[in-house]
Design an enzyme around this catalytic site. Structure first.
Site, PDB file in Angstrom:
ATOM      1  N   ARG A 117      44.502  38.781  34.116  1.00 27.80           N
ATOM      2  CA  ARG A 117      43.866  37.468  34.226  1.00 27.80           C
ATOM      3  C   ARG A 117      42.544  37.572  34.987  1.00 27.80           C
ATOM      4  NH1 ARG A 117      47.381  32.742  36.926  1.00 27.80           N
ATOM      5  NH2 ARG A 117      46.917  33.956  38.816  1.00 27.80           N
ATOM      6  N   LYS A 165      40.020  31.556  36.598  1.00 29.93           N
ATOM      7  CA  LYS A 165      40.405  31.366  37.997  1.00 29.93           C
ATOM      8  C   LYS A 165      39.192  31.732  38.838  1.00 29.93           C
ATOM      9  CE  LYS A 165      44.246  32.172  41.190  1.00 29.93           C
ATOM     10  NZ  LYS A 165      44.539  30.736  41.418  1.00 29.93           N
ATOM     11  N   GLU A 179      48.789  19.809  35.496  1.00 35.73           N
ATOM     12  CA  GLU A 179      49.432  20.666  36.510  1.00 35.73           C
ATOM     13  C   GLU A 179      49.361  19.991  37.876  1.00 35.73           C
ATOM     14  OE1 GLU A 179      47.429  24.462  36.876  1.00 35.73           O
ATOM     15  OE2 GLU A 179      45.454  23.570  36.710  1.00 35.73           O
TER      16      GLU A 179
HETATM   17  C1  PXG Z   1      44.920  25.572  39.558  1.00 34.80           C
HETATM   18  C2  PXG Z   1      46.133  26.454  39.705  1.00 34.80           C
HETATM   19  N1  PXG Z   1      47.157  26.277  38.849  1.00 34.80           N
HETATM   20  C3  PXG Z   1      48.287  27.032  38.940  1.00 34.80           C
HETATM   21  C4  PXG Z   1      48.403  28.026  39.899  1.00 34.80           C
HETATM   22  C5  PXG Z   1      49.660  28.862  39.925  1.00 34.80           C
HETATM   23  O1  PXG Z   1      49.342  30.074  39.277  1.00 34.80           O
HETATM   24  P1  PXG Z   1      50.156  31.421  39.640  1.00 34.80           P
HETATM   25  O2  PXG Z   1      51.611  31.152  39.294  1.00 34.80           O
HETATM   26  O3  PXG Z   1      49.519  32.482  38.800  1.00 34.80           O
HETATM   27  O4  PXG Z   1      49.954  31.651  41.114  1.00 34.80           O
HETATM   28  C6  PXG Z   1      47.333  28.258  40.792  1.00 34.80           C
HETATM   29  C7  PXG Z   1      47.407  29.364  41.817  1.00 34.80           C
HETATM   30  N2  PXG Z   1      47.684  28.736  43.069  1.00 34.80           N
HETATM   31  C8  PXG Z   1      46.911  28.801  44.197  1.00 34.80           C
HETATM   32  C9  PXG Z   1      45.743  29.534  44.273  1.00 34.80           C
HETATM   33  C10 PXG Z   1      45.048  29.547  45.488  1.00 34.80           C
HETATM   34  C11 PXG Z   1      45.516  28.836  46.600  1.00 34.80           C
HETATM   35  C12 PXG Z   1      46.666  28.092  46.468  1.00 34.80           C
HETATM   36  C13 PXG Z   1      47.174  27.299  47.645  1.00 34.80           C
HETATM   37  O5  PXG Z   1      48.078  26.440  47.416  1.00 34.80           O
HETATM   38  O6  PXG Z   1      46.692  27.543  48.772  1.00 34.80           O
HETATM   39  C14 PXG Z   1      47.364  28.063  45.287  1.00 34.80           C
HETATM   40  C15 PXG Z   1      46.194  27.465  40.701  1.00 34.80           C
HETATM   41  O7  PXG Z   1      45.156  27.645  41.548  1.00 34.80           O
END
Ligand code: PXG
Length: 291
Positions: A51, A150, A183
């Protein structure tokens, strides 16, 4: 002191700083990953790296390491910090340049890797579940800044998180410009309806979450069907169960949305089974830290 990988070498945490001319800082021009290691296993490290390289390619950002080299550097950073369970932040910026936007004035991308002792979410969140609101701020459209990238542009996510906090809630559910649920501020979302898991297709405006994919992959082993289809706030309110998924958060039960009680107002049985199954695979599905 903990060691940070920065610009090709390991430096102590207190000396890990970047130039004020770094375009990741000045403009959010960069990409990142949040990754977790569990007892020596870096969970689904390859999908995270895939990713990262997709996000970099999409913004024409050249990462100065092969994917294998950077994968090893991630593992080395965790080992150097004598951690076997950790939260890992991997960041690639456009690098230092002048004050103009032009990315071609940045000679080399900057890469840094942080590995921290994991600060777990409070157990109560998982035992009692969380309250959420629906944010007024929408997720950006794919033709504005594609949410599948991301990137370091997290102001949209931060403003949404602030709305939740201002409302005295833990999290916020995000709609896209058409009003479909996409989301949470920083997590993906699932509904449970008549024993079926439902999650928005990511093209609606969600990140292709690694945890979301892990839940989709493990669902059949629990005899659960998964549907990827659009849904609205109404569907959330009348769902039997709702949970959010993310690397840091793992599987978080949502027991109230916009003052509607979800199901019985406590973490549901399917959510608990999914979380238990998830905690099984995080120790085996991934790359071992031992060299
Ligand atoms: C917009 C978004 N959607 C979903 C996720 C979950 O993706 P993964 O299952 O690959 O981790 C994310 C990622 N989640 C994320 C990234 C950076 C900081 C924080 C925080 O809560 O501090 C959370 C994210 O930033």
């Amino acid at each position: 002191a903990s060691q940070v990988f920065l610009d090709g070498e390991f430096v102590s945490r207190d000396r890990a700083s970047v130039s004020v001319f770094d375009h990741g800082l000045l403009y959010g021009d960069g990409v990142f990953e949040g990754i977790r290691a569990y007892d020596g296993n870096v969970f689904r490290l390859k999908p995270h790296m895939d990713r990262l390289y997709r996000s970099a390619k999409s913004i024409l950002l050249e990462i100065p390491y092969t994917q294998d080299e950077l994968t090893e550097l991630v593992c080395e950073t965790v080992r150097r910090n004598a951690l076997t369970s950790a939260y890992i932040r991997l960041v690639v910026t456009r690098g230092s340049g002048d004050l103009g936007l032009n990315p071609y004035n940045c000679s080399k991308a900057r890469v840094f890797i942080i590995a921290e002792q994991l600060s777990m979410f409070p157990k109560a969140l998982y035992e009692q579940g969380i309250q959420a609101i629906t944010a007024a701020t929408r997720r950006m459209r794919g033709d504005v800044l594609n949410p599948k990238i991301k990137s370091l542009n997290y102001l949209n996510n931060i403003l949404i998180k602030m709305e939740a906090m201002h409302a005295g809630a833990n999290e916020a559910i995000v709609l896209n410009h058409e009003g479909y649920v996409v989301e949470g501020s920083g997590e993906n979302i699932f509904l449970v309806r008549d024993g079926v898991l439902v999650t928005p297709p990511s093209y609606l405006g969600a990140l292709e979450g690694i945890t979301r994919q892990a839940v989709i992959d493990l669902a059949p082993s629990l005899g659960l069907e998964v549907r990827q289809e659009p849904f609205t706030q109404h569907d959330v309110y009348v769902a039997d169960e709702v949970f959010l998924t993310g690397t840091a958060a793992e599987i978080v039960p949502v027991v109230g949305v916009d003052r509607r009680t979800i199901g019985d107002g406590v973490p549901g049985p399917v959510t608990k089974r999914v979380h238990a199954a998830f905690q099984e695979i995080v120790r085996s599905d991934g790359i071992r830290l031992e060299a």
